[in-house]
Structure formats: C-alpha cells, structure tokens
Design an enzyme around this catalytic site. Sequence first.
Site, PDB file in Angstrom:
ATOM      1  N   HIS A 194       0.818  -1.214   0.000  1.00 39.08           N
ATOM      2  CA  HIS A 194       0.000   0.000   0.000  1.00 39.08           C
ATOM      3  C   HIS A 194       0.856   1.271   0.000  1.00 39.08           C
ATOM      4  CE1 HIS A 194      -3.598   2.270   0.216  1.00 39.08           C
ATOM      5  NE2 HIS A 194      -4.284   1.505   1.038  1.00 39.08           N
TER       6      HIS A 194
ATOM      7  N   ASP B 242      -6.729  -7.825 -19.718  1.00 41.38           N
ATOM      8  CA  ASP B 242      -6.723  -8.917 -20.697  1.00 41.38           C
ATOM      9  C   ASP B 242      -5.298  -9.181 -21.166  1.00 41.38           C
ATOM     10  OD1 ASP B 242      -7.016 -10.668 -22.788  1.00 41.38           O
ATOM     11  OD2 ASP B 242      -8.528  -9.500 -23.863  1.00 41.38           O
TER      12      ASP B 242
END
Length: 436
Positions: free
Chosen positions: A157, A376
């Site tokens: 983070h 993708d």
Amino acid sequence: MEIMKVQIISTETIKPSSPTPHHLRTHKLSLFDQLAPPVYIPTVLFYSPTTEISPTKKSGLLKHSLSKTLTHFYPFAGRVKDCYTIDCNDDGATYIEAQVDSDMSEVLKEPGMDMLLQLLPCDPLEKLPEPSAQVILAVQVNYFACGGMAIGVCVRHVVADASAAASFAKTWAAVATGIDTELDCVVYDCTHLFPPQNLSGLWKSIEKTKHVLLLAEVVTKRFVFDGSKISALRNEIGSGPCLYRPTRVEAVSSLIWNALITGDDTENGEVVPMHVATAVNLRKRMNPPLPQLCMGNIYHTAMANSVMAKTPNRNSLAEKLHEAILKINDKHIRQFYGSGAHLNVMKNMAAELGKNPRAGVFNFSSWCRFPFYETDFGWGKPIWFGTALKLNKLAILLDTSDGKGIEAWIELPKEEMAKLEQDPEILAYASLNPTI
C-alpha cells in the site's frame, strides 16, 4: 466445497528488463504514502479455460511482460528504505506459480476469503520487522485442474492505492498483448503537493488502538447488489427529502451504514458516535488534474458522522455522505493537509476509539470503475475478480462483471455480522454470496 489444495510449483524473482537509471534510484514518499496502512492491496483475477495458448506459453508471456512493466513501475521492484523513501534497487518482485487440484467453478460457486487467501502470494497483513526485507510486489499465478487461471497480485500500500493497483494490472496486460500505452507519467512525484512529515507521534497514538482493526474474530461476507436493485434504491432515495439522485456507491454505502446503526443495540440510551470514512480518488479533483495512471496513494478520506441513538434513515445518511464527498476539491485538500488538520483528526479518532471500543470508524473503500475487468493478457478479460483484505469494520465495494451492480465485501465482528445478515433492508436489495 472440500478443502482446496494449492501446490507451489515454482518461485522466482522477476526484475525490470532494463536497469533503473541512477538518477531514479530514490523514490520519495509523499505524506499520503506515509499515511497508507502497512498492508498489501490484494486482488485475484479469474480467467476462463482456453486451449489456444498453452500454460507454458502463458507463463513465459506473463514473466516477460511483468519484467518489461517493472521498468516503468520501477519502485514496485525496489524496497522500502525508510519512512521517506523507496530504494529503487531492482531487487525485483516475487513470482510464484501454483497448481490447484480443484476446478475453478468450485471456487466461484461460493467464493470466500479463506479460498482467495490461498490464491495470493502472501498474507496481505504480513509485516516484516525489517522493511527492506519485504517485497513491494508479489504475484501468484494459479492453474486450476479445469484449465482456468487465477492471478493473485499483492502490491504494498505504501506505493499504490487501489486505483494504482488497477492501473498496474491493466498496464501489465497491455504490455503482454503489445498494446501501446503511455507510461511516461506512471511514477509521479507528489512530494511537492504533499511533503512527507515526521509521523512518529501519530503512530504512537494509533498503535494503542491497532487491536480493534485486527480482531481475530472478524467475519467477512460478500453481499451482491444487482444493478436493477441499485437503480431502484437510487430512485427511492432521490425521490425523498434529498434534492439529488445518489451515485451507486453513495446509495449502497448509505444502505449499509443505516443497517449498521439500526443493528447496534445502545444500552440505557447511550449515545455512541459512529463515523464513516470513504476513500475518494483525488487524481481528477486536483488542479491541475494528476495523471490517471500514476502510482502512489492519491486519495483522501471523506468523513461523515452520525449518532447511533438517533437512528437516522438512509436518505439522510446518503445526503451526509454526498455532502462529505462533494466538498473534496483542490482547495479543501491543500488547506486540510497544509494546516495539519489531518493529524488532529486522526489523533482524536484514535483517542475516541481508545475510550469507547464501540465508537470509531466504519470504512468504505470503493474500487468501482477501476479497470480490473479490462485486464486482458491475451486470453480474454477476467470473468470475475475479488479481494481478500481482512480488517475490522471495512467494506470494499467492487463492480460486478456487468459493470452495473456492486459487490460489497464487508468485514465486522461476528455478532455484528450476524445482525447485518438478517437486516430486512439489506436482504431486500442484496444477495448473500451468490455463485459467479
């Protein structure tokens, strides 16, 4: 389902394809990066079985493209040096491949936190004593018996919020498929906007309440709000006293907030303050706007509060939430952090929680509209993605695969979750952990 067995096949380190130039070897952390929780942001992307590309070819493509992507996201291949900097030393990211003995459909039939954690390369809450020993990015590619695939990604983070994590995943996929992507502004220095500070005093005051966030008995449940139900909820709130139609996120958040308030039994009329914190992406709200693809933590937490004993309705809560988000603009952000107000707010909240564990903050983190479903790699977009961050009093909101609904991963103590699951308004608008 029966216990899922995940066997690690290989573990290696992927380094940037080109060495990071000497003048870029030190990445400065902004104040927002310093304030980020010491956790990983975990995501798991699921892909349907394909016969066109063999697992061996997929593996090679993923590793090669990850190496090229790390050249642009070079802090992800470095290590935390101290509270102010990342050493961009090209030590690399952890890359694991694993074989799952189950079909992917078994996981998607009733997806749960424990199963998703098995598909991640590390525990999202893992924190090593020595920061320089901890990888910033780790990946686990899981091959299911049916030929399906799940890619688990954990990014620290301190270098990325959820928006940046999504941008990284989408960029990695674009590099894999050879799509030209503008990557000049991926690493953006925010220290001129939000200079780092010495936060040792703040962390000492917060450390006393850490146990509340990391309760062992926290229960995680997935509530799915269909797009048509959300539309009806928005119309219902918008036709009330509110003079506006709330967003999808505002509507769902206010519904959950209202259920949490009504589900809390106040004793002897005790007034228990309940604050709600909602993370707001600042990239488009700053003037001038910041690059949409840029890594780092560029969000502010909008605060709204209520008093449990008064039991306000979801319409008024939606309005409070809307007003808190609406005021977040360039001027407000610069004044709030420039004046040091953020330190006072965090210290006061910690003090309040220390006095009354039932008080405090419920956090909403919306990942809606972030491009996870556009990741993708050449064998189709994900059919589903999930997360597995186990922190108390947190709701992570994700898009459903059609982009119209919302999945709320809600985490609460066991007793509070039992009440939420039986709340009639929640049951009217949400389904509890339906099959994908």
